[in-house]
Structure formats: structure tokens, C-alpha cells
Design an enzyme around this catalytic site. Sequence first.
Site, short mmCIF file in Angstrom:
data_model
loop_
_atom_site.label_atom_id
_atom_site.label_comp_id
_atom_site.label_asym_id
_atom_site.label_seq_id
_atom_site.Cartn_x
_atom_site.Cartn_y
_atom_site.Cartn_z
N SER A 187 -22.43 5.45 -21.09
CA SER A 187 -23.19 4.89 -20.31
C SER A 187 -23.63 3.36 -20.55
O SER A 187 -24.23 2.94 -21.54
CB SER A 187 -24.72 5.46 -20.05
OG SER A 187 -25.70 4.45 -19.47
N ARG A 215 -28.73 -8.65 -14.33
CA ARG A 215 -28.73 -9.32 -15.84
C ARG A 215 -29.36 -10.90 -15.98
O ARG A 215 -29.73 -11.24 -16.76
CB ARG A 215 -27.51 -9.10 -16.50
CG ARG A 215 -27.38 -7.47 -16.88
CD ARG A 215 -25.80 -7.15 -17.12
NE ARG A 215 -25.61 -5.74 -17.63
CZ ARG A 215 -25.81 -4.56 -16.82
NH1 ARG A 215 -25.92 -4.80 -15.62
NH2 ARG A 215 -25.29 -3.47 -17.76
N ASP A 274 -19.27 4.13 -9.91
CA ASP A 274 -20.06 4.00 -8.77
C ASP A 274 -19.20 4.19 -7.47
O ASP A 274 -19.77 4.19 -6.41
CB ASP A 274 -20.78 2.68 -8.71
CG ASP A 274 -21.88 2.58 -9.84
OD1 ASP A 274 -22.37 3.63 -10.22
OD2 ASP A 274 -22.16 1.29 -10.16
C1 S3P Z 1 -24.98 0.23 -14.34
C2 S3P Z 1 -24.14 0.83 -15.04
C3 S3P Z 1 -23.83 2.36 -14.54
C4 S3P Z 1 -23.74 2.16 -13.00
C5 S3P Z 1 -24.93 1.58 -12.27
C6 S3P Z 1 -25.14 0.14 -12.90
C7 S3P Z 1 -25.13 -1.02 -15.01
O1 S3P Z 1 -24.66 3.29 -14.82
O2 S3P Z 1 -23.56 3.54 -12.38
O3 S3P Z 1 -25.05 1.58 -10.82
O4 S3P Z 1 -25.36 -2.36 -14.37
O5 S3P Z 1 -25.27 -1.16 -16.15
P1 S3P Z 1 -24.44 4.03 -16.31
O6 S3P Z 1 -24.12 3.02 -17.29
O7 S3P Z 1 -25.86 4.97 -16.54
O8 S3P Z 1 -23.25 4.80 -16.10
#
Ligand code: S3P
Length: 433
Positions: free
Chosen positions: A166, A27, A314
Amino acid sequence: MIKFVVQPVKHLSGVLKVPGDKSISHRSIMLGSLAEGITEVSGFLQGEDALATLEAFQKMGVKIQRNGDRVTIYGVGLHGLKQPNAPLNLGNSGTSMRLMLGILAAQDFDSELIGDVSLSKRPMGRVIDPLTKMGAVIEGNNGKPPLKVRGAQLLTAIHYDLPVASAQVKSCVLLAGLYAKGETCVNEPKTTRDHTERMLNGFGYPVNTTNKKMCLTGGGALTATKIQVPSDISSAAFFMVAACIAPQADITLTGVNINPTRTGVIDILQLMGGNLVLSNEREIGGELLADIRIQSSGLKGINIPKHLIPLAIDEFPAIFIAAACAQGETILTGAKELRVKESDRIQVMADGLNILGIANEVLEDGIKIQGGTFLKPSGVIESHHDHRISMSFAIASLRCEHTVEINGVDNVKTSFPNFVELANSAGMRITEV
Ligand code: S3P
């Protein structure tokens, strides 16, 4: 393909600093590029995933200089990106692809996104759907990469109820919302990581969050800032579990991000009886940090509370290793998302646990693991190109009597490039062959 050969050891000790948070590193590049002015980042994760994002923005004309974990981004503003002259290769990184789609859908140029074998199998329909509702035009291979984004579409704001919890989908829609006419809102069914909202606010772009609804209005601007990336709790998690299960362990992890949307692993390990103590809590640049001391613990099996699933999404591969070393049964349900991560983490972990003689039952949306003793491995464990599977089985060696071998560990570099060095400095014996 590289393999880990891990010799069993019983002691683990030291004061460790794990690398920068992957989500925040991605980000920082995205928002720094879209900001006006120069953004300075320190503690940037020098892992392949975050570097894929960095290179992608360089290919879109953003001047970005990196010196180790220090990155300087010369922001081009929301409308300053240039068309890349080749497809953008995002390697193994789902976060790069899903978040960048939100930005690319709003540009006035066409672009194409590609990835490695694992990323090419991952579902992108979850971001293509809301973006299409906003007016974006994206063509994929049945919702999977390679993806072609048609530029010069005028996006309109939407109010979107996320069908899955998500953070990647939420972030994608909010990033597209920066360019959309009107107010874009996202409603999440369960709390997910909120780094995008926090960082947008840090760049002076207001995001209004009430309960599980986040809203922003398109047409504003981001102002460059300074970002100090804290240590990644997802990388720290391997050492948390390692120290809990090792017969003799005393580890302190310094400066770990304890953003409340990420601390599910601490809660779960503590519910299992894990001996984890947080100290020196502080706030830096809108994110919370703490030092975490972990000592050997007598773990017990639990029924994992559902609200903690997105907050530890994760960390389940590592948590499954803790469950395998706990007394009694651990049950996880409602975690179907694990099947669409870098690998099918339910099946791949179950296969590895079977090789180590740990009884388990695979469920459609989770797993039941019967804690026990690791036996002499009946084969080589396959990581299926998944960094977190490789590191999870490496730490299992702390409760093994025999050498453990894990195949295809190359992708550990995507999130934790110095994992072996750090683990060995704490007493482990991992060799890469
Ligand atoms: C992430 C969100 C998660 C995570 C990924 C990183 C992020 O995925 O599993 O490793 O940086 O927004 P989801 O939001 O699809 O669960």
C-alpha cells in the site's frame, strides 16, 4: 443522489486531456504546506478529494490560493501548522486521511479526522499500527474514522515491513518519519506508486530507495518548488478501455502520467490484445508523461499477472469491463485489497456485471469474468458511492444495445469532475438526472 442515464453509441474519437493526477495533487498540497517558501502548482486536480486536502491544510493555518488548476501554497515549514478549530472533514478521500495521519501524529496539537459514509467504513488500522509503534496516540472507532489524534508525542523512527502493498501506508510512515528521531525505513512486499518518494526528493528531502526499501532521516527541511501535475492515468484508464471496446474508436490521450509504478493498466490491456500506442514520452518535474493513442481492439481474456496488481490497483473496475467484452475468461486472484476501496469493488462490479448478463464468479481475493455480450440491463446499477464504479459502467455502454442506468454517481466529482463533458465530447451520450 444523481443518476447516469447512458445511451449506447458505437463511435468514439478525439484528442482528450484528462485532469491532473489525484495522488500527486494531494501530495503537492501536503509537501507544499510543510515546505519553507512558496510552492506553485499547475494542473492541480479540481476534484473533491484533492480539494478536501487543500481545505484541511487551510484550516491548519496554511495560506493557499487557488485559481482553477493553479495553486499557490505559502509553506509554513515542518513545524508551522496550527491546530484546526473543528474536526477536519476529508469527505470520500482515503488518501487524505491516511497520509495526513502521518503528519498529524507528529504535531504538537490534538486533531480529529472525519469522513463520509464510505470513508467511515474503511480500515485505518493499517496506518494506526505503524504510527503507534513510532509513539503516536490515535483513537478510532475500531480502527475506523472518526479518528482522534493526540498531539505532543515524540516520534521515534522505525523500520517497518508493510503487511499489505500500500502506497498510502508507505507514505504515511515516511511522512511521520520526517518528524521522527533517526532513520525511518519502509519495506514493501510489492512495488507500489512512488509519488511521495519522488516529490520529497523534488522538495530537496532525500529519500533513499533500494529495491523495495525506502528510507529517510527525520529532522531535515523541505524547500518549496514548482510542480506541474500530469494527467491522471487512473482517469485516462476509462478512455483506454472505452476505446478498446468501442466498435469504432480512435482516441488520443495527451500528457498522461506514465510513472512505471502506475502503468499496470496499459500492460494488462496490451496483454489482452489492446491497441495502445505511446508516443512523445517526456519527463516533467520528476514524473514521466506520454501521449497514448488507443484504437478499437479485439480483446482476449487473460490470467492477470500478480505483480501488475498494485500497479493497476485503481483501474480494476474499468479492466473488468474490458474483461466482460473480451473473448474467453479473465481471471484475477491475489487482489483482496479491492474489497476495501471506496466500495467492495469485487462484489459491486460483479453485481453490476450480473445486471448486464455477464457471467462471473466472485472469489475471496478476485474474480473470474467470462467475456460475452451485454444484455438488456435487468435493473439499475448501483455505484455504492464509488466514483470508479460509476465511470466503469458508463463506458460499458459502448458495447450495449440498450440504455444503462447507474445510481449514485455524485462521487465522480471526487476524482474526475469533467468526466461527462469529456466523454460526451468524444461521442458518448451520458445524461445526469
Ligand atoms: C493511493 C494509493 C492507492 C490507491 C489510492 C491512492 C495514493 O491506495 O488505491 O487511490 O495516492 O497513495 P493503497 O496504497 O492503499 O493501495
